[in-house]
Design a protein around this motif. Structure first.
Motif, PDB file in Angstrom:
ATOM      1  N   VAL D 195       0.318  29.965  53.091  1.00 39.26           N
ATOM      2  CA  VAL D 195      -0.213  30.092  54.459  1.00 39.26           C
ATOM      3  C   VAL D 195      -0.737  28.737  54.939  1.00 39.26           C
ATOM      4  CG1 VAL D 195      -1.936  31.241  55.900  1.00 39.26           C
ATOM      5  CG2 VAL D 195      -0.718  32.534  54.134  1.00 39.26           C
ATOM      6  N   PHE D 196      -1.367  28.013  54.045  1.00 42.30           N
ATOM      7  CA  PHE D 196      -1.848  26.668  54.361  1.00 42.30           C
ATOM      8  C   PHE D 196      -0.691  25.766  54.790  1.00 42.30           C
ATOM      9  CE2 PHE D 196      -2.594  22.351  52.586  1.00 42.30           C
ATOM     10  CZ  PHE D 196      -3.769  21.991  53.216  1.00 42.30           C
ATOM     11  N   LEU D 197       0.409  25.811  54.052  1.00 44.59           N
ATOM     12  CA  LEU D 197       1.568  24.963  54.374  1.00 44.59           C
ATOM     13  C   LEU D 197       2.204  25.390  55.688  1.00 44.59           C
ATOM     14  CD1 LEU D 197       3.081  24.683  50.787  1.00 44.59           C
ATOM     15  CD2 LEU D 197       2.048  22.827  52.127  1.00 44.59           C
ATOM     16  N   ALA D 199       0.758  26.886  58.164  1.00 42.31           N
ATOM     17  CA  ALA D 199      -0.136  26.537  59.274  1.00 42.31           C
ATOM     18  C   ALA D 199      -0.025  25.062  59.642  1.00 42.31           C
ATOM     19  CB  ALA D 199      -1.585  26.876  58.908  1.00 42.31           C
ATOM     20  N   HIS D 200       0.355  24.237  58.657  1.00 39.39           N
ATOM     21  CA  HIS D 200       0.504  22.810  58.915  1.00 39.39           C
ATOM     22  C   HIS D 200       1.941  22.435  59.259  1.00 39.39           C
ATOM     23  CE1 HIS D 200      -3.545  22.302  57.123  1.00 39.39           C
ATOM     24  NE2 HIS D 200      -3.568  21.212  57.842  1.00 39.39           N
ATOM     25  N   GLY D 201       2.801  23.452  59.435  1.00 46.49           N
ATOM     26  CA  GLY D 201       4.157  23.163  59.881  1.00 46.49           C
ATOM     27  C   GLY D 201       5.062  22.540  58.837  1.00 46.49           C
ATOM     28  N   VAL D 202       4.748  22.800  57.573  1.00 50.62           N
ATOM     29  CA  VAL D 202       5.562  22.216  56.499  1.00 50.62           C
ATOM     30  C   VAL D 202       6.742  23.131  56.177  1.00 50.62           C
ATOM     31  CG1 VAL D 202       5.528  21.692  54.030  1.00 50.62           C
ATOM     32  CG2 VAL D 202       3.660  20.914  55.512  1.00 50.62           C
ATOM     33  N   ASP D 203       7.866  22.549  55.809  1.00 43.42           N
ATOM     34  CA  ASP D 203       9.030  23.310  55.341  1.00 43.42           C
ATOM     35  C   ASP D 203       8.727  23.872  53.952  1.00 43.42           C
ATOM     36  OD1 ASP D 203      11.382  24.172  54.250  1.00 43.42           O
ATOM     37  OD2 ASP D 203      12.451  22.258  54.460  1.00 43.42           O
ATOM     38  N   SER D 206      11.376  23.559  50.868  1.00 47.30           N
ATOM     39  CA  SER D 206      11.327  22.265  50.169  1.00 47.30           C
ATOM     40  C   SER D 206      10.040  22.128  49.369  1.00 47.30           C
ATOM     41  CB  SER D 206      11.387  21.121  51.177  1.00 47.30           C
ATOM     42  OG  SER D 206      12.499  21.246  52.011  1.00 47.30           O
ATOM     43  N   ALA D 207       8.953  22.584  49.973  1.00 48.78           N
ATOM     44  CA  ALA D 207       7.665  22.454  49.291  1.00 48.78           C
ATOM     45  C   ALA D 207       7.688  23.203  47.962  1.00 48.78           C
ATOM     46  CB  ALA D 207       6.538  22.964  50.190  1.00 48.78           C
ATOM     47  N   THR D 209      10.196  23.743  46.082  1.00 53.37           N
ATOM     48  CA  THR D 209      11.006  22.984  45.124  1.00 53.37           C
ATOM     49  C   THR D 209      10.161  21.928  44.420  1.00 53.37           C
ATOM     50  OG1 THR D 209      12.917  23.277  46.556  1.00 53.37           O
ATOM     51  CG2 THR D 209      13.068  21.547  44.883  1.00 53.37           C
ATOM     52  N   VAL D 210       9.426  21.168  45.205  1.00 54.81           N
ATOM     53  CA  VAL D 210       8.689  20.076  44.587  1.00 54.81           C
ATOM     54  C   VAL D 210       7.452  20.588  43.858  1.00 54.81           C
ATOM     55  CG1 VAL D 210       7.400  19.483  46.679  1.00 54.81           C
ATOM     56  CG2 VAL D 210       7.864  17.714  44.985  1.00 54.81           C
TER      57      VAL D 210
END
Lengths: 300, 300, 300, 300
Positions: D195-197, D199-203, D206-207, D209-210
């Motif tokens: 949810v944090f990611l 909310a910050h507009g992150v893909d 991909s996230a 994966t890393v």
């Protein structure tokens, strides 16, 4: 109407709380028959003007009213349900007032078992501690049928200053549980505030004055802040007992599907303090845990 | 000794809190010059008997005392440090009383900057809300050098009922932070207790009576329980503001290395309520969150 | 296409992580000009085949690529914005790869400032620790415009095994923050499980085998459980740094209005461990706190 | 040495987990006599090649091995202790393998009661879910005396891929409790991170994966992240069951005096999700609660 002299009260559990409560009932003129697992407490009751019973069964057999004040749920279950217990021996129509702090679900089962044997049961846990018991100024939260609660009120008025009927059987225990939730949390918050203020070099005596006068004011602040500032943690109300009570709160909340995030959190902290060997200190010793977690517990 | 008539007070920030505070100072006979970002508030001050300034610089230039009452830390920094700000324009020896609720570290920097320019600074955040401001009955926690605090006291006594010097510069802000920590936590605990009691079918009005009389009693219970029971959440003190203040508390605790487990926990809950769009409700609306987490928010 | 020999890389920050990263780039044939606040680290880079710069300005003046690897947000701000900093001295068109772990909002401001001066900025925080830096096997989460990230990829592939573009500028920092949230939480949960198992007399080595094979399995369990069982807490990744990173996480979650109840909770625990003086231990030392809270920290 | 054909196994509890486990034992050549409270499950076992029993007593009377796989502690107590139960009917020397997930203290009492009647008892809760049961690839954590565990191993190897002896009687349940603590916490942390990611507009693809490639990697991330990203919460492992299991964890931790701050916290969150009516969803639905607390649950 009967006079106190015509009413026999069996009082079971003559500990720190029970002994002064029974004493007040004697002073009020009632015929009090006491029973306690260890004998010296009974002897002291006799010196005070009461009568001694050798067993639960003997104590309750001729009683009009039975009052119980014991440590925990299993103790009440044992008193209520065992073969030599209250419900096996008391007369039909007896009024049973349980002043112990126990699980609401156990209180509900006890009340139902009593009803099945024509025993009227009210749960009447108290707040106010040893001082309140001695002064006869306890707050008492009472659950039960309205008639039964009215029947119990004269006896409760002898030992308590505030006696409130809060709902059906077990409601007294539920309110007591809520009480213990709020008290533990309020203490912990005050502990956090105090350590925070000390760490910032604030004069905490002045701070307590101004905090106590506003929306942050509370009975906990009024009665506990000075001791916490002085690191004096003689009970009062022991961490061990509050730990037991928070077990009741969390179980009853879980049973009802109610979220108590802060309640569950402070229950962990009280449990930690106890696990560290501080179960015998006053519950305001939560301050020690905050100090420890803040690396501020090394100094003198 | 100077009379009020001989003392000019610049009052900056004429909002919900500032306007009535400035009004009381006018009533007490002081020469009050007001400045506010939006003009109508200044006009109202003039109607009340004050004088208008077109800028911060104009307001403070001839003032003996500057009182600021603005929303947040950056506002105070801007007032103190900007080229057209207080410290660039005030006379040496001016007394600056900041009644805003801001971060202690900012208060410390502001006080140091003032001292460097021979401005005497005290931080004097208030508690008691709009009602307290109107009645002149605020609780005020004051940080600063003893002499400066004594110099500020006559003005603070006009707007507050309890004015307490709690320590060196920034100590007032620190105590206000502690206040907000305790208040948020006490509200959340009461909310948990209320939902818990409702879920168990207890009469919460009676329960509040008996809880309020014992160790669970608090100003929060006295002032907020009825509204919470009725689900009336008109502010009062808004969640948005309490969220801001808990940001101050958690940052100041982190800075000092102090553990505030319940404080950090309730900060998350206040943040959640705000994220859900309830920032405009009274902080007692934490009850809504407990209901939601307990699956009890569907009815009505 | 240019060869590595034709590309000059300014590498700023030659600490535990930066030194081996710069070394890999030298090994790959790049012309690396190093700068570090303390001189010995620069000398070691020269021995390794790099060149020395006396200042940031000198390092970046003729560079095609600038890589920064410094401890915290203010360090990056200083490098980016100061008068002697990167953006004041670098050629238009320079590619700035920031491998530091910093606040997403700072990364966003740095990227915008770079863009305004025609500097292309990507944020590329790394995970994998000192070992990963030495082996060139870091995981790298990259934020920035697609073109810029592609331009940065050849250099990142030299130091990392997994290089993933995760979104716009600052997205790399956001993912790193999420990484630190998960890692701290997973360690704390493992610590609770281990103390729980030990208290119940379970063989924790066998338990780790079976837990690691199921849904409870994790990189944290694989890499940290043995050290935790043996109470070996040499870093690794220090509590001090994880404390800094959790400050970033909680601030960024607060900014976005995202509830991170467990994240905020573990941030308190990491802060407590640090306040107790354990900031220099590996983050797996959260076990010590669980032991302490469980009264199990007295034995030998 | 006996062949499978010469060994009779009573299998009690033929639900989602028990039915495929019993099937594997039939396939391995054992003589399996099944009992289930509802008859159709027994019929299906007979179609699969097993034999039917009309009662627990009939099932266990001639069995060499009794395997139980039932929902909760009271079910096992009932099977073990009732007059028509296992220990009243089984031959001395029978081996009882309890694969249910129950309270460690109940497992301990059951083992002691078995020992008193010359029944050898091992607790062998499983992990891996319906899929693991069907594939015979369960992870099994086994508690009991070494000899008894060795005697149980051939049967457990038929249904599990990882069978580990973790300690004395009840140790299997303790490890399972720890497993459920870690799993619930890891899911919640992943939910907070997602949810944090978002909310910050992150893909987030991909996230993942890393994150999955580094120290944040876990079985939870590998198996649950995709479903959580897609908001697909078909069980899988139901919130209702995880709620039950977290009740076991918190009670067992309390009993042992072990602090499980994050464990207790996530238990509240799982309880909240259940109270909201989501007990039938997969435990990865904790994401819904994080979204709700972040005001991000309104869209679509």
């Amino acid at each position: 109407m009967t006079t106190p002299q015509q009413t026999t009260i069996a009082f079971i559990g003559l500990g720190i709380m029970g002994a002064p409560m029974a004493g007040h009932l004697i002073d009020a003129g009632y015929d009090v028959v006491g029973y306690n697992r260890s004998r010296p407490a009974v002897d002291r009751l006799v010196e005070r003007g009461g009568r001694a019973a050798q067993s639960v069964a003997e104590a309750v057999r001729d009683a009009d009213v039975v009052i119980t004040m014991v440590p925990d749920s299993p103790d009440v279950e044992d008193l209520a349900f065992s073969e030599e217990g209250i419900y096996a021996s008391a007369k039909p129509g007896t009024l049973h007032i349980d002043c112990s702090t126990i699980r609401p679900d156990v209180a509900r089962r006890v009340a139902a078992a009593g009803a099945a044997r024509d025993i009227r049961v009210v749960d009447a846990p108290v707040s106010g501690g040893e001082a309140g018991a001695k002064e006869g100024s306890l707050s008492i939260m009472v659950g039960g049928e309205a008639d039964d609660v009215e029947a119990a009120r004269p006896y409760l008025d002898v030992v308590g200053a505030t006696v409130v009927h809060v709902g059906p059987p077990a409601a007294g225990q539920t309110v007591k549980a809520a009480n213990q939730l709020i008290v533990a949390g309020n203490i912990q918050l005050l502990a956090e505030a105090l350590v925070f203020l000390e760490a910032h070099g604030v004069d905490t005596e002045s701070a307590m004055t101004v905090l106590g006068g506003g929306l942050a004011g509370s009975a906990v602040l009024n009665r506990k802040a000075a001791g916490m500032r002085a690191r004096e943690f003689a009970p009062g109300f022991r961490i061990d007992l509050h730990h037991k009570d928070l077990g009741i709160v969390t179980a009853a909340a879980r049973e009802a599907g109610v979220a108590i995030p802060l309640g569950a959190h402070v229950a962990q902290l009280v449990g930690a303090l106890r696990a560290q060997g501080h179960g015998g200190l006053d519950h305001s010793a939560l301050l020690l845990l905050v100090e420890q977690l803040s690396g501020r517990d090394q100094h003198g």
